[in-house]
Design a protein around this motif. Structure first.
Motif, PDB file in Angstrom:
ATOM      1  N   SER A 283      65.764  -3.326  38.655  1.00 20.23           N
ATOM      2  CA  SER A 283      65.678  -4.475  39.562  1.00 20.23           C
ATOM      3  C   SER A 283      65.387  -5.764  38.806  1.00 20.23           C
ATOM      4  N   VAL A 284      64.509  -5.695  37.818  1.00 20.75           N
ATOM      5  CA  VAL A 284      64.244  -6.881  36.992  1.00 20.75           C
ATOM      6  C   VAL A 284      65.516  -7.289  36.249  1.00 20.75           C
ATOM      7  N   SER A 285      66.292  -6.310  35.818  1.00 16.93           N
ATOM      8  CA  SER A 285      67.531  -6.602  35.089  1.00 16.93           C
ATOM      9  C   SER A 285      68.526  -7.356  35.959  1.00 16.93           C
ATOM     10  N   VAL A 286      68.701  -6.930  37.220  1.00 14.91           N
ATOM     11  CA  VAL A 286      69.629  -7.661  38.084  1.00 14.91           C
ATOM     12  C   VAL A 286      69.065  -9.034  38.432  1.00 14.91           C
ATOM     13  N   ALA A 287      67.723  -9.175  38.437  1.00 16.34           N
ATOM     14  CA  ALA A 287      67.134 -10.498  38.649  1.00 16.34           C
ATOM     15  C   ALA A 287      67.430 -11.410  37.465  1.00 16.34           C
ATOM     16  N   VAL A 288      67.365 -10.844  36.240  1.00 14.69           N
ATOM     17  CA  VAL A 288      67.714 -11.619  35.047  1.00 14.69           C
ATOM     18  C   VAL A 288      69.185 -12.033  35.107  1.00 14.69           C
ATOM     19  N   ILE A 289      70.041 -11.125  35.564  1.00 14.49           N
ATOM     20  CA  ILE A 289      71.467 -11.449  35.723  1.00 14.49           C
ATOM     21  C   ILE A 289      71.644 -12.603  36.704  1.00 14.49           C
ATOM     22  N   ALA A 290      70.845 -12.591  37.769  1.00 14.98           N
ATOM     23  CA  ALA A 290      70.954 -13.647  38.780  1.00 14.98           C
ATOM     24  C   ALA A 290      70.452 -14.992  38.277  1.00 14.98           C
ATOM     25  N   CYS A 291      69.730 -14.995  37.153  1.00 18.33           N
ATOM     26  CA  CYS A 291      69.271 -16.260  36.565  1.00 18.33           C
ATOM     27  C   CYS A 291      70.388 -16.990  35.836  1.00 18.33           C
ATOM     28  N   GLN A 292      71.428 -16.259  35.446  1.00 13.86           N
ATOM     29  CA  GLN A 292      72.462 -16.820  34.577  1.00 13.86           C
ATOM     30  C   GLN A 292      73.312 -17.859  35.308  1.00 13.86           C
ATOM     31  N   GLN A 293      73.799 -18.826  34.528  1.00 16.29           N
ATOM     32  CA  GLN A 293      74.676 -19.842  35.109  1.00 16.29           C
ATOM     33  C   GLN A 293      75.956 -19.228  35.639  1.00 16.29           C
ATOM     34  N   ALA A 294      76.462 -18.186  34.960  1.00 16.00           N
ATOM     35  CA  ALA A 294      77.683 -17.524  35.416  1.00 16.00           C
ATOM     36  C   ALA A 294      77.508 -16.957  36.818  1.00 16.00           C
ATOM     37  N   PHE A 295      76.283 -16.616  37.184  1.00 14.83           N
ATOM     38  CA  PHE A 295      76.019 -16.046  38.502  1.00 14.83           C
ATOM     39  C   PHE A 295      76.195 -17.078  39.610  1.00 14.83           C
ATOM     40  N   VAL A 296      75.851 -18.337  39.345  1.00 20.38           N
ATOM     41  CA  VAL A 296      75.903 -19.363  40.396  1.00 20.38           C
ATOM     42  C   VAL A 296      77.194 -20.170  40.369  1.00 20.38           C
ATOM     43  N   ILE A 297      78.018 -20.010  39.332  1.00 19.62           N
ATOM     44  CA  ILE A 297      79.262 -20.775  39.263  1.00 19.62           C
ATOM     45  C   ILE A 297      80.135 -20.595  40.510  1.00 19.62           C
ATOM     46  N   PRO A 298      80.280 -19.353  41.061  1.00 17.62           N
ATOM     47  CA  PRO A 298      81.120 -19.215  42.261  1.00 17.62           C
ATOM     48  C   PRO A 298      80.617 -19.996  43.470  1.00 17.62           C
ATOM     49  N   TYR A 299      79.367 -20.507  43.401  1.00 17.26           N
ATOM     50  CA  TYR A 299      78.819 -21.281  44.506  1.00 17.26           C
ATOM     51  C   TYR A 299      78.955 -22.787  44.266  1.00 17.26           C
ATOM     52  N   VAL A 300      79.638 -23.123  43.181  1.00 11.79           N
ATOM     53  CA  VAL A 300      80.018 -24.506  42.894  1.00 11.79           C
ATOM     54  C   VAL A 300      81.541 -24.620  42.803  1.00 11.79           C
ATOM     55  N   PHE A 301      82.141 -23.656  42.092  1.00 13.98           N
ATOM     56  CA  PHE A 301      83.599 -23.562  41.958  1.00 13.98           C
ATOM     57  C   PHE A 301      84.027 -22.141  42.318  1.00 13.98           C
ATOM     58  N   TYR A 302      84.982 -22.006  43.202  1.00 12.10           N
ATOM     59  CA  TYR A 302      85.545 -20.682  43.422  1.00 12.10           C
ATOM     60  C   TYR A 302      86.328 -20.298  42.176  1.00 12.10           C
ATOM     61  N   ASN A 303      85.898 -19.225  41.500  1.00 13.22           N
ATOM     62  CA  ASN A 303      86.507 -18.843  40.225  1.00 13.22           C
ATOM     63  C   ASN A 303      87.311 -17.550  40.303  1.00 13.22           C
ATOM     64  N   GLY A 304      87.688 -17.153  41.516  1.00 11.12           N
ATOM     65  CA  GLY A 304      88.659 -16.078  41.681  1.00 11.12           C
ATOM     66  C   GLY A 304      88.286 -14.774  41.021  1.00 11.12           C
ATOM     67  N   GLY A 305      89.061 -14.415  39.990  1.00 17.26           N
ATOM     68  CA  GLY A 305      88.890 -13.123  39.347  1.00 17.26           C
ATOM     69  C   GLY A 305      87.532 -12.912  38.723  1.00 17.26           C
ATOM     70  N   GLU A 306      86.848 -13.978  38.334  1.00 12.63           N
ATOM     71  CA  GLU A 306      85.530 -13.827  37.712  1.00 12.63           C
ATOM     72  C   GLU A 306      84.530 -13.186  38.672  1.00 12.63           C
ATOM     73  N   VAL A 307      84.478 -13.685  39.898  1.00 13.63           N
ATOM     74  CA  VAL A 307      83.520 -13.127  40.854  1.00 13.63           C
ATOM     75  C   VAL A 307      84.003 -11.777  41.376  1.00 13.63           C
ATOM     76  N   LEU A 308      85.322 -11.587  41.465  1.00 11.99           N
ATOM     77  CA  LEU A 308      85.847 -10.292  41.913  1.00 11.99           C
ATOM     78  C   LEU A 308      85.513  -9.192  40.919  1.00 11.99           C
ATOM     79  N   ILE A 309      85.684  -9.470  39.629  1.00  8.87           N
ATOM     80  CA  ILE A 309      85.428  -8.424  38.640  1.00  8.87           C
ATOM     81  C   ILE A 309      83.941  -8.142  38.522  1.00  8.87           C
ATOM     82  N   PHE A 310      83.092  -9.133  38.805  1.00  7.21           N
ATOM     83  CA  PHE A 310      81.649  -8.882  38.849  1.00  7.21           C
ATOM     84  C   PHE A 310      81.334  -7.881  39.949  1.00  7.21           C
ATOM     85  N   GLY A 311      81.984  -8.033  41.084  1.00  6.78           N
ATOM     86  CA  GLY A 311      81.737  -7.107  42.182  1.00  6.78           C
ATOM     87  C   GLY A 311      82.236  -5.712  41.907  1.00  6.78           C
ATOM     88  N   PHE A 312      83.273  -5.578  41.082  1.00  6.13           N
ATOM     89  CA  PHE A 312      83.884  -4.271  40.827  1.00  6.13           C
ATOM     90  C   PHE A 312      83.319  -3.570  39.584  1.00  6.13           C
TER      91      PHE A 312
END
Length: 521
Positions: A127-156
């Motif tokens: 759980s701490v690890s996924v919290a660290v992942i959520a700290c990253q800038q790459a994690f919030v980029i889809p909430y500023v720019f829709y980045n298509g495949g980047e957020v899809l591949i994160f989900g998969f």
């Protein structure tokens, strides 16, 4: 508070945070990366009766005609998933992109948490690890720019890794998993193919580890190779064989310090957002912070630290499923990207290409920190807090600009490269014409054109040097409207107008202080 509840609180807090951000961008949708713009342009043509994944554009040799091109450069998931939500809920494409980003972010967090638990990490570490992942800038980029495949591949990706870690024997489950995961992963993002190859190697090594003769290794390899080849054949025959992709071609061999040090440094660059925070060590999408010399020094130092970090994790973490998978993916990424950088393929030096390595290494780093003294824990906590602060700052500034400053049209997306009065004028022209030709230097603006054809040209650099043959469009096809920034007035606008020799007597209109429209009939 009992430790048994801490991980649940962390996960619940992350889920609530993602949902809140998702609601925010649903009400005020994000901007969009250029890669996804091309996909949405294809979607628009498909909705108008065009074939699957076919880009229909005015023919440069005669703009009165169209030519069709199969879009192999990017995978189709980036526009088909939002289209699914658009059709399901009756919303615009901007809101559908917001739903896509939110859904796949939640899916990714669940997938990586499940994967971390599967390979031996405790609930707290996972759980701490996924919290660290959520700290990253790459994690919030889809909430500023829709980045298509980047957020899809994160989900998969997390669920793909979970499947790799779960399967412990050959059989039909292995075959079905490899057959489907290859196609689904590619659907999300075409660069998944190197991850797919790494997963196949990992499965072969893991399943063959108890074999004492070569024939046993060969049989296990056949079980993996047949469904993998079948999956790749489907992808190649029905998609990749129809056009170019980023890994095809090359500009010749060129060996530099960055060629292999960049992929070697990926655990630090991607796992701790170093490349994002510094606006890119090699490839800059903003003003660079470090000069070339210090960028190279930072890169080489990150490469050394990354290798040492991998060695430490492999040495001290007891679960061999995780350490083997980490080593295989890291090694394959270095070979794959190093080779493509060496031959100068059209793949940029950006840490986003290596995000899976940063995600993979995160629980290993958290595990090591948990075993060291309080000083290291506090230091790591401060580093994560600093990264989270910069990420929040990036999100807050981007969201404010999308909400209050950028223009919006019929797509619902936030438009960065036009102001609202100019966009309103362009959309009014689109409604009043049916045989017009619109010309832009940004692909996102074409998403606001619903009744006419459009051409997207590459922006002209400050040195005003272009390949004229790649810009020129011959012929004539109804009225033409060329939207340009006011900064293009002068030589740049002259060059662009000359790229349409079939039109004469251009008329100029200042739509605002920042944008100018050139039109001709």
């Amino acid at each position: 508070m009992q430790k048994t509840y801490i991980h649940q609180i962390i996960l619940a807090a992350l889920g609530i945070m993602v949902i809140i951000m998702g609601v925010m961008i649903f009400l005020y949708p994000t901007s969009i990366f250029p890669d996804s713009c091309w996909g949405f342009q294809v979607l628009r043509k498909m909705q108008m009766g065009g074939g699957f994944n076919i880009a229909i554009k005015p023919d440069p040799s005669d703009v009165s005609k169209d030519y069709a091109e199969f879009l192999t450069w990017w995978s189709p998931g980036q526009y088909l998933v939002p289209y699914f939500f658009q059709s399901l809920f009756g919303i615009n494409i901007g809101q559908a992109s917001a739903v896509t980003s939110t859904f796949f972010t939640l899916l990714g967090l669940a997938g990586f948490y499940s994967f971390f638990r599967k390979v031996g990490f405790t609930p707290i570490i996972a759980s701490v690890s996924v919290a660290v992942i959520a700290c990253q800038q790459a994690f919030v980029i889809p909430y500023v720019f829709y980045n298509g495949g980047e957020v899809l591949i994160f989900g998969f990706a997390g669920w793909f890794l979970y499947g790799c870690a779960t399967i412990d024997k050959t059989g039909w489950k292995l075959a079905v998993f490899l057959l489907l995961s290859g196609c689904l992963g590619f659907f999300c993002k075409s660069s998944f193919l190197w991850m797919y190859g790494a997963g196949c190697i990992y499965l072969w090594l893991k399943l063959s580890s108890g074999e004492l003769n070569i024939w046993g290794w060969i049989k296990k390899g056949i079980w993996i190779a047949i469904p993998a080849i079948a999956s790749l054949a489907v992808i190649y025959i029905f998609y990749l064989s129809k056009g170019q992709n980023p890994a095809s071609g090359g500009m010749g061999i060129k060996l530099t310090w960055e060629t292999f040090s960049f992929p070697l440094a990926s655990p630090i660059l991607a796992g701790l957002s170093v490349d994002d925070i510094l606006h890119g060590l090699i490839y800059h999408d903003d003003v660079s912070i470090l000069n070339p010399f210090w960028s190279l020094i930072t890169l080489l130092l990150s490469a050394v630290l990354s290798v040492l970090l991998i060695i430490k994790i492999v040495r001290y973490f007891p679960n061999k499923k995780y350490t083997l998978l980490l080593v295989v993916f890291y090694s394959v990424s270095v070979v794959f990207f190093g080779y493509n950088f060496l031959r100068q393929a059209n793949i940029s030096y950006e840490a986003r290409h290596f995000r899976i390595i940063g995600l993979l290494i995160t629980p290993g780093v958290v595990y090591l920190i948990s075993k060291w003294g309080p000083f290291y824990r506090v230091a790591f906590g401060l580093i994560c807090f600093g990264i989270a602060f910069l990420s929040f700052k990036y999100f807050a500034a981007g969201y404010k600009q999308n909400k209050t400053e950028n223009a919006r049209g019929t797509s619902g997306l936030s438009q960065m490269f036009i102001d609202q009065p100019s966009l309103n004028y362009i959309m009014d022209l689109d409604r009043k014409n049916t045989n017009a030709l619109f010309v832009f230097i940004s692909p996102d603006l074409a998403l606001e054109i619903n009744h006419n054809r459009f051409i997207t040209l590459d922006p002209i650099d400050s040195d005003i040097a272009i390949d004229y043959d790649s810009y020129v469009h011959q012929g004539h096809a109804g009225p033409i409207f060329i939207l340009l920034p006011a900064s293009y007035m002068g030589p740049k606008s002259n060059i662009i107008r000359k790229c349409f020799p079939g039109y004469k007597g251009f008329r100029m209109e200042m739509l605002s202080n920042d944008y100018v429209l050139y039109s001709a009939k």
